[in-house]
Scaffold this motif. Structure first.
Motif, PDB file in Angstrom:
ATOM      1  N   GLY A 406      28.475  22.017  38.409  1.00 37.91           N
ATOM      2  CA  GLY A 406      29.390  21.893  39.542  1.00 37.91           C
ATOM      3  C   GLY A 406      30.799  22.331  39.181  1.00 37.91           C
ATOM      4  O   GLY A 406      31.477  22.998  39.982  1.00 37.91           O
ATOM      5  N   GLU A 407      31.225  21.996  37.975  1.00 37.62           N
ATOM      6  CA  GLU A 407      32.560  22.397  37.527  1.00 37.62           C
ATOM      7  C   GLU A 407      32.669  23.916  37.407  1.00 37.62           C
ATOM      8  O   GLU A 407      33.666  24.522  37.814  1.00 37.62           O
ATOM      9  N   LEU A 408      31.625  24.540  36.848  1.00 39.02           N
ATOM     10  CA  LEU A 408      31.636  26.000  36.688  1.00 39.02           C
ATOM     11  C   LEU A 408      31.641  26.706  38.041  1.00 39.02           C
ATOM     12  O   LEU A 408      32.347  27.708  38.229  1.00 39.02           O
ATOM     13  N   LEU A 409      30.873  26.205  38.981  1.00 40.19           N
ATOM     14  CA  LEU A 409      30.802  26.846  40.298  1.00 40.19           C
ATOM     15  C   LEU A 409      32.120  26.708  41.058  1.00 40.19           C
ATOM     16  O   LEU A 409      32.508  27.617  41.807  1.00 40.19           O
ATOM     17  N   ARG A 410      32.811  25.593  40.868  1.00 40.31           N
ATOM     18  CA  ARG A 410      34.099  25.433  41.547  1.00 40.31           C
ATOM     19  C   ARG A 410      35.135  26.440  41.045  1.00 40.31           C
ATOM     20  O   ARG A 410      36.012  26.859  41.803  1.00 40.31           O
ATOM     21  N   GLY A 411      35.027  26.826  39.811  1.00 42.73           N
ATOM     22  CA  GLY A 411      35.969  27.812  39.259  1.00 42.73           C
ATOM     23  C   GLY A 411      35.364  29.196  39.124  1.00 42.73           C
ATOM     24  O   GLY A 411      35.800  29.976  38.274  1.00 42.73           O
ATOM     25  N   LEU A 412      34.374  29.508  39.960  1.00 43.46           N
ATOM     26  CA  LEU A 412      33.644  30.769  39.822  1.00 43.46           C
ATOM     27  C   LEU A 412      34.539  31.989  40.046  1.00 43.46           C
ATOM     28  O   LEU A 412      34.423  32.992  39.334  1.00 43.46           O
ATOM     29  N   GLU A 413      35.442  31.916  41.021  1.00 49.99           N
ATOM     30  CA  GLU A 413      36.314  33.066  41.297  1.00 49.99           C
ATOM     31  C   GLU A 413      37.147  33.434  40.078  1.00 49.99           C
ATOM     32  O   GLU A 413      37.300  34.615  39.732  1.00 49.99           O
ATOM     33  N   GLY A 414      37.681  32.415  39.401  1.00 49.89           N
ATOM     34  CA  GLY A 414      38.469  32.674  38.205  1.00 49.89           C
ATOM     35  C   GLY A 414      37.635  33.251  37.067  1.00 49.89           C
ATOM     36  O   GLY A 414      38.095  34.128  36.322  1.00 49.89           O
ATOM     37  N   LEU A 415      36.387  32.766  36.921  1.00 45.65           N
ATOM     38  CA  LEU A 415      35.504  33.294  35.896  1.00 45.65           C
ATOM     39  C   LEU A 415      35.202  34.774  36.133  1.00 45.65           C
ATOM     40  O   LEU A 415      35.187  35.584  35.187  1.00 45.65           O
ATOM     41  N   GLN A 416      34.969  35.138  37.401  1.00 44.81           N
ATOM     42  CA  GLN A 416      34.693  36.540  37.730  1.00 44.81           C
ATOM     43  C   GLN A 416      35.892  37.427  37.399  1.00 44.81           C
ATOM     44  O   GLN A 416      35.738  38.522  36.840  1.00 44.81           O
ATOM     45  N   LEU A 417      37.066  36.959  37.721  1.00 43.36           N
ATOM     46  CA  LEU A 417      38.276  37.729  37.439  1.00 43.36           C
ATOM     47  C   LEU A 417      38.473  37.906  35.931  1.00 43.36           C
ATOM     48  O   LEU A 417      38.842  38.995  35.457  1.00 43.36           O
ATOM     49  N   GLY A 418      38.204  36.855  35.173  1.00 39.39           N
ATOM     50  CA  GLY A 418      38.333  36.943  33.724  1.00 39.39           C
ATOM     51  C   GLY A 418      37.329  37.914  33.115  1.00 39.39           C
ATOM     52  O   GLY A 418      37.670  38.693  32.205  1.00 39.39           O
ATOM     53  N   LEU A 419      36.086  37.898  33.606  1.00 42.70           N
ATOM     54  CA  LEU A 419      35.076  38.832  33.103  1.00 42.70           C
ATOM     55  C   LEU A 419      35.437  40.269  33.448  1.00 42.70           C
ATOM     56  O   LEU A 419      35.199  41.192  32.652  1.00 42.70           O
ATOM     57  N   ALA A 420      35.991  40.473  34.648  1.00 38.46           N
ATOM     58  CA  ALA A 420      36.383  41.827  35.046  1.00 38.46           C
ATOM     59  C   ALA A 420      37.462  42.371  34.116  1.00 38.46           C
ATOM     60  O   ALA A 420      37.412  43.532  33.693  1.00 38.46           O
ATOM     61  N   ARG A 421      38.436  41.541  33.770  1.00 38.06           N
ATOM     62  CA  ARG A 421      39.491  41.981  32.857  1.00 38.06           C
ATOM     63  C   ARG A 421      38.951  42.230  31.446  1.00 38.06           C
ATOM     64  O   ARG A 421      39.343  43.189  30.777  1.00 38.06           O
ATOM     65  N   LYS A 422      38.044  41.392  30.999  1.00 34.10           N
ATOM     66  CA  LYS A 422      37.509  41.508  29.651  1.00 34.10           C
ATOM     67  C   LYS A 422      36.715  42.784  29.455  1.00 34.10           C
ATOM     68  O   LYS A 422      36.803  43.440  28.400  1.00 34.10           O
ATOM     69  N   HIS A 423      35.943  43.163  30.479  1.00 36.15           N
ATOM     70  CA  HIS A 423      35.049  44.322  30.344  1.00 36.15           C
ATOM     71  C   HIS A 423      35.581  45.563  31.053  1.00 36.15           C
ATOM     72  O   HIS A 423      34.841  46.553  31.182  1.00 36.15           O
ATOM     73  N   GLY A 424      36.814  45.524  31.512  1.00 35.58           N
ATOM     74  CA  GLY A 424      37.394  46.698  32.162  1.00 35.58           C
ATOM     75  C   GLY A 424      36.750  47.036  33.482  1.00 35.58           C
ATOM     76  O   GLY A 424      36.612  48.220  33.839  1.00 35.58           O
ATOM     77  N   LEU A 425      36.348  46.029  34.243  1.00 36.87           N
ATOM     78  CA  LEU A 425      35.703  46.229  35.541  1.00 36.87           C
ATOM     79  C   LEU A 425      36.670  45.877  36.661  1.00 36.87           C
ATOM     80  O   LEU A 425      37.740  45.306  36.437  1.00 36.87           O
ATOM     81  N   ASN A 426      36.280  46.217  37.859  1.00 34.35           N
ATOM     82  CA  ASN A 426      37.025  45.815  39.049  1.00 34.35           C
ATOM     83  C   ASN A 426      36.456  44.499  39.559  1.00 34.35           C
ATOM     84  O   ASN A 426      35.231  44.303  39.561  1.00 34.35           O
ATOM     85  N   ALA A 427      37.318  43.610  39.992  1.00 32.53           N
ATOM     86  CA  ALA A 427      36.837  42.307  40.485  1.00 32.53           C
ATOM     87  C   ALA A 427      35.888  42.465  41.661  1.00 32.53           C
ATOM     88  O   ALA A 427      35.004  41.623  41.888  1.00 32.53           O
ATOM     89  N   ALA A 428      36.036  43.571  42.426  1.00 36.46           N
ATOM     90  CA  ALA A 428      35.157  43.802  43.578  1.00 36.46           C
ATOM     91  C   ALA A 428      33.737  44.160  43.157  1.00 36.46           C
ATOM     92  O   ALA A 428      32.824  44.141  43.992  1.00 36.46           O
ATOM     93  N   ASP A 429      33.537  44.501  41.863  1.00 39.81           N
ATOM     94  CA  ASP A 429      32.186  44.799  41.390  1.00 39.81           C
ATOM     95  C   ASP A 429      31.300  43.556  41.387  1.00 39.81           C
ATOM     96  O   ASP A 429      30.069  43.663  41.450  1.00 39.81           O
TER      97      ASP A 429
END
Length: 486
Positions: A406-429
């Motif tokens: 539940g904690e991870l799902l509540r912060g899912l948007e932030g996790l996606q943004l962090g992964l996009a920055r880490k791997h050089g992706l666009n958040a819209a991917d």
């Protein structure tokens, strides 16, 4: 109907299907294992089958009822759809996939989803109510060797569109739009009205606007002035509904067999001419009676001053005017009062332009399917990246998993943004976070039970996928037989 240029060679030969077969092999090798590993089909679209790669390109027709969808299919294929009824009222109440077959037959929806050589297995996710309103019709038409048509029910207005069908019409059209190679959106010139329900269907095509071709059908049933107004109104309405900076291509034609209909415009012009002539005759008679009254009550001096020759001249002038007004119209008069015949030339050019798009579908479909597989692989890779990261957040101690999830799902948007920055992706991917949460909650998915995939493994898969695609691109560039030409 060989003049369309279709059907010169069936699209079942091994050389024509070589690209599709290799693409299917690449999908099985690199994409399908990742989909199965992280249940991609439960979150998005089901896993693809071989028939999805080897079947001919698909053309889906959409529009409100009585816009000429079924008539257009029969016109293009030269085949009569079994059980089809054409009329001004809503006539098509089901989705009909028209495909090639040596013998005419109709396959009900439930059976069509189980046949391995038909690309419709993914439709079974929409339930029995939809499948009872879906069927595959096979007829012997040369054109259908290269193109499959999907005829859809007319979009209804009001509450019936949402409640009376028994299935989610918009969701089905969105699913078919993603699988289709071309989407024909039909409008009727005589009743142009984009209802709220049709707006919802058009908006569900988001992400597939490059496939959409609009057709302002039955254009021969209105005159030039009305056609100009309807065309402008349609462009204005589409600009408000379609959220893209580009303007959709709108064809203006009448896609049916037989000569163009111009009688409506001619009758309107003749009626207007007759009304004008009648008004002139009435005015001429009133003037004649008025002059006669004045002459009978006037003085002798006034009558002498007018002179007999002038009176005869006026009488003859009125007689000649009446004779001219009551005479049958000449050929010049009829041509001046009738709609502009050059519209027919416009309709011919627009029809040929639309047919040229359809003729190019087989080659374009190969490129499009390669692009769709690459796009799907990118979506699967980001999905696997997110799922593997979420699984890694649990560690190996099986304590408090539910609260951690539940904690991870509540912060899912932030996790996606962090992964996009880490791997050089666009958040819209990454997919919509709310949709991901909803699927996890509704299906009761336990994230800590997922396997993990190292970043190095994903990079290796990505590299191997790109290497395997290079020969296919070379094959498409060297393929001279992609287009079907007349």
């Amino acid at each position: 109907m060989s003049w369309f240029g279709f059907g010169k060679s069936p699209d079942t030969s091994s050389d024509k299907l070589l690209v599709q077969k290799k693409l299917w092999s690449i999908y099985q090798k690199h994409v399908a294992p990742l989909e199965q590993k992280y249940s991609f089909g439960k979150f998005y679209t089901p896993e693809l089958r071989e028939a999805d790669f080897l079947s001919p390109p698909m053309v889906m027709l959409l529009g409100q009822y009585s816009t000429g969808k079924t008539t257009m299919i029969e016109y293009l294929t030269g085949a009569k759809l079994p059980g089809a009824h054409i009329g001004p009222e809503p006539t098509t109440d089901r989705f009909v996939a028209l495909m090639y077959g040596k013998e005419a037959r109709t396959v009900p929806g439930h059976a069509a989803c189980t046949e391995e050589d038909l690309p419709f297995k993914s439709l079974q996710t929409y339930g029995s109510s939809f499948l009872s309103k879906f069927e595959v019709t096979q007829v012997d038409s040369e054109m259908l060797k290269d193109v499959t048509f999907v005829d859809t029910p007319g979009v209804l207005s009001g509450e019936k569109q949402r409640t009376s069908r028994g299935y989610d019409f918009t969701a089905v059209t969105k699913h078919l739009a993603e699988r289709a190679d071309c989407i024909l959106l039909l409008f009727d010139c005589s009743k142009l009205d984009i209802s709220d329900e049709l707006k919802g269907v058009i908006q569900s095509l988001e992400g597939n606007h490059d496939k959409v071709r609009c057709l302002l059908n039955k254009a021969d049933q209105v005159d030039s002035q009305e056609l100009f107004r309807v065309y402008g109104a349609l462009l204005w309405s589409l600009g408000k509904v379609v959220d893209t900076p580009e303007v959709l291509r709108v064809f203006v034609a009448s896609m049916r067999a037989g000569p163009y209909k111009s009688s409506e415009g001619n009758d309107r012009g003749n009626q207007q001419q007759q009304q004008q002539q009648q008004q002139k005759l009435q005015l001429l008679d009133r003037n004649s009676n008025f002059n006669s009254s004045n002459q009978s009550s006037g003085s002798v001096a006034s009558m002498i001053s007018m002179g007999a020759p002038e009176e005869e001249s006026e009488d003859s002038s009125r007689a000649s005017q009446r004779e001219r007004l009551t005479a049958p119209p000449s050929v010049v008069d009829l041509e001046a009062s009738s709609p502009s015949p050059p519209n027919h030339r416009l309709f011919d050019l627009e029809r040929e332009a639309l047919l040229a798009d359809l003729r190019a579908l087989p080659r374009n479909a190969k490129v499009r399917r390669l692009d769709q597989v690459a796009k799907r692989f990118r979506a699967v890779k980001t999905h696997a990246m997110l799922c593997s990261h979420l699984r890694g957040e649990f560690g190996w101690v099986p304590l408090g998993q539910d609260s951690k999830q539940g904690e991870l799902l509540r912060g899912l948007e932030g996790l996606q943004l962090g992964l996009a920055r880490k791997h050089g992706l666009n958040a819209a991917d990454f997919s919509d976070a709310n949709h991901f949460k909803r699927v996890v909650r509704d299906l009761g998915i336990k994230i800590w039970k997922w396997p993990t995939t190292m970043d190095e493994e994903l990079e290796a898969i990505d590299k191997a996928f790109a290497e395997d695609l290079k020969p296919l691109l070379a094959m498409l560039n060297d393929d001279p037989s992609g287009d079907i030409t007349p």
